[in-house]
Design a protein around this motif. Structure first.
Motif, PDB file in Angstrom:
ATOM      1  N   MET A  18       0.830  -0.929  -0.106  1.00  0.00           N
ATOM      2  CA  MET A  18      -0.043   0.257   0.118  1.00  0.00           C
ATOM      3  C   MET A  18       1.275   1.287  -0.169  1.00  0.00           C
ATOM      4  O   MET A  18       1.968   1.089   0.658  1.00  0.00           O
ATOM      5  N   ALA A  19       0.708   2.596  -0.556  1.00  0.00           N
ATOM      6  CA  ALA A  19       1.396   3.404  -0.736  1.00  0.00           C
ATOM      7  C   ALA A  19       1.202   4.183   0.521  1.00  0.00           C
ATOM      8  O   ALA A  19       2.443   4.941   0.928  1.00  0.00           O
ATOM      9  N   PHE A  20       0.408   3.776   1.255  1.00  0.00           N
ATOM     10  CA  PHE A  20       0.351   4.589   2.691  1.00  0.00           C
ATOM     11  C   PHE A  20       0.659   4.123   3.756  1.00  0.00           C
ATOM     12  O   PHE A  20       0.868   2.342   3.856  1.00  0.00           O
ATOM     13  N   ALA A  21       1.057   4.707   5.039  1.00  0.00           N
ATOM     14  CA  ALA A  21       1.448   4.448   5.930  1.00  0.00           C
ATOM     15  C   ALA A  21       0.694   3.331   7.251  1.00  0.00           C
ATOM     16  O   ALA A  21       0.501   2.451   7.539  1.00  0.00           O
ATOM     17  N   SER A  22      -0.203   4.748   6.827  1.00  0.00           N
ATOM     18  CA  SER A  22      -1.858   3.772   7.500  1.00  0.00           C
ATOM     19  C   SER A  22      -2.944   4.346   7.484  1.00  0.00           C
ATOM     20  O   SER A  22      -2.577   5.416   6.031  1.00  0.00           O
ATOM     21  N   LEU A  23      -4.278   4.008   7.864  1.00  0.00           N
ATOM     22  CA  LEU A  23      -5.696   4.259   7.368  1.00  0.00           C
ATOM     23  C   LEU A  23      -5.587   6.027   7.763  1.00  0.00           C
ATOM     24  O   LEU A  23      -5.879   7.159   6.520  1.00  0.00           O
ATOM     25  N   GLY A  24      -4.621   6.603   8.208  1.00  0.00           N
ATOM     26  CA  GLY A  24      -4.837   8.546   8.568  1.00  0.00           C
ATOM     27  C   GLY A  24      -4.261   9.296   7.594  1.00  0.00           C
ATOM     28  O   GLY A  24      -4.749  10.063   7.470  1.00  0.00           O
ATOM     29  N   ALA A  25      -3.011   8.005   7.073  1.00  0.00           N
ATOM     30  CA  ALA A  25      -2.309   8.387   6.019  1.00  0.00           C
ATOM     31  C   ALA A  25      -2.261   8.831   5.104  1.00  0.00           C
ATOM     32  O   ALA A  25      -2.477   9.177   4.061  1.00  0.00           O
ATOM     33  N   PHE A  26      -3.629   8.075   4.725  1.00  0.00           N
ATOM     34  CA  PHE A  26      -4.508   7.487   3.492  1.00  0.00           C
ATOM     35  C   PHE A  26      -5.283   8.847   3.465  1.00  0.00           C
ATOM     36  O   PHE A  26      -5.619   9.557   2.424  1.00  0.00           O
ATOM     37  N   PHE A  27      -6.324   8.984   4.466  1.00  0.00           N
ATOM     38  CA  PHE A  27      -7.029  10.130   4.434  1.00  0.00           C
ATOM     39  C   PHE A  27      -6.426  11.847   4.429  1.00  0.00           C
ATOM     40  O   PHE A  27      -7.037  12.542   4.228  1.00  0.00           O
ATOM     41  N   ALA A  28      -5.533  12.080   5.226  1.00  0.00           N
ATOM     42  CA  ALA A  28      -4.685  12.513   5.026  1.00  0.00           C
ATOM     43  C   ALA A  28      -4.171  12.953   3.702  1.00  0.00           C
ATOM     44  O   ALA A  28      -4.240  14.467   3.296  1.00  0.00           O
ATOM     45  N   MET A  29      -3.661  12.266   2.966  1.00  0.00           N
ATOM     46  CA  MET A  29      -3.404  12.359   1.623  1.00  0.00           C
ATOM     47  C   MET A  29      -2.209  12.991   1.185  1.00  0.00           C
ATOM     48  O   MET A  29      -2.098  14.181   0.589  1.00  0.00           O
ATOM     49  N   GLY A  30      -0.801  13.766   2.052  1.00  0.00           N
ATOM     50  CA  GLY A  30      -0.282  13.991   2.685  1.00  0.00           C
ATOM     51  C   GLY A  30      -0.136  15.730   2.685  1.00  0.00           C
ATOM     52  O   GLY A  30       0.082  16.294   1.624  1.00  0.00           O
ATOM     53  N   GLY A  31      -1.609  16.004   3.063  1.00  0.00           N
ATOM     54  CA  GLY A  31      -1.748  17.386   3.350  1.00  0.00           C
ATOM     55  C   GLY A  31      -3.191  17.311   2.870  1.00  0.00           C
ATOM     56  O   GLY A  31      -3.833  19.092   2.733  1.00  0.00           O
ATOM     57  N   HIS A  32      -3.309  16.821   1.316  1.00  0.00           N
ATOM     58  CA  HIS A  32      -4.043  17.412  -0.045  1.00  0.00           C
ATOM     59  C   HIS A  32      -5.765  16.289   0.347  1.00  0.00           C
ATOM     60  O   HIS A  32      -6.317  16.959  -0.320  1.00  0.00           O
ATOM     61  N   GLY A  33      -5.489  15.980   1.825  1.00  0.00           N
ATOM     62  CA  GLY A  33      -7.239  15.160   1.829  1.00  0.00           C
ATOM     63  C   GLY A  33      -8.189  16.347   2.226  1.00  0.00           C
ATOM     64  O   GLY A  33      -9.122  15.655   1.321  1.00  0.00           O
ATOM     65  N   PRO A  34      -8.227  17.285   2.852  1.00  0.00           N
ATOM     66  CA  PRO A  34      -9.988  18.253   2.688  1.00  0.00           C
ATOM     67  C   PRO A  34      -9.921  18.448   1.659  1.00  0.00           C
ATOM     68  O   PRO A  34     -10.743  17.920   0.897  1.00  0.00           O
ATOM     69  N   TYR A  35      -8.853  18.668   0.508  1.00  0.00           N
ATOM     70  CA  TYR A  35      -9.229  18.921  -0.838  1.00  0.00           C
ATOM     71  C   TYR A  35      -9.837  17.945  -1.745  1.00  0.00           C
ATOM     72  O   TYR A  35     -11.378  18.074  -2.253  1.00  0.00           O
ATOM     73  N   VAL A  36      -9.051  16.646  -1.378  1.00  0.00           N
ATOM     74  CA  VAL A  36      -9.091  15.341  -2.237  1.00  0.00           C
ATOM     75  C   VAL A  36     -10.989  14.417  -1.689  1.00  0.00           C
ATOM     76  O   VAL A  36     -11.788  14.971  -2.904  1.00  0.00           O
ATOM     77  N   TRP A  37     -11.021  14.597  -0.854  1.00  0.00           N
ATOM     78  CA  TRP A  37     -12.551  14.069   0.187  1.00  0.00           C
ATOM     79  C   TRP A  37     -13.402  14.722  -0.208  1.00  0.00           C
ATOM     80  O   TRP A  37     -14.553  14.463  -0.633  1.00  0.00           O
ATOM     81  N   ALA A  38     -13.159  16.603  -0.580  1.00  0.00           N
ATOM     82  CA  ALA A  38     -14.232  16.609  -0.784  1.00  0.00           C
ATOM     83  C   ALA A  38     -14.625  17.122  -2.281  1.00  0.00           C
ATOM     84  O   ALA A  38     -16.280  17.373  -2.133  1.00  0.00           O
TER      85      ALA A  38
END
Length: 69
Positions: free
Chosen positions: A1-21
């Motif tokens: 998996m490209a992300f170390a944890s589920l939290g990192a997946f949702f954060a998406m390298g700091g772009h999480g709010p934009y991506v999930w919105a």
């Protein structure tokens, strides 16, 4: 998996709010399109049933074409 944890997946390298919105807005619009299409289909079916009932009780007015050769 490209992300170390589920939290990192949702954060998406700091772009999480934009991506999930963006995902949320897209899902919302797609659901709205489906609901709108179903409502329009029901409305059209009701209209056609009304016209069919009205048309079965009376004959449409035929215009005479006395001027036609």
């Amino acid at each position: 998996m490209a992300f170390a944890s589920l939290g990192a997946f949702f954060a998406m390298g700091g772009h999480g709010p934009y991506v999930w919105a963006a995902w949320g807005v897209t899902a919302l619009l797609m659901a709205a399109c489906v609901i709108h299409a179903r409502l329009e289909r029901r409305q059209l079916a009701r209209l056609l049933m009304r016209r069919a009932r009205r048309g079965s009780t009376s004959q449409p007015h035929q215009a005479s074409h006395a001027d036609d050769p």
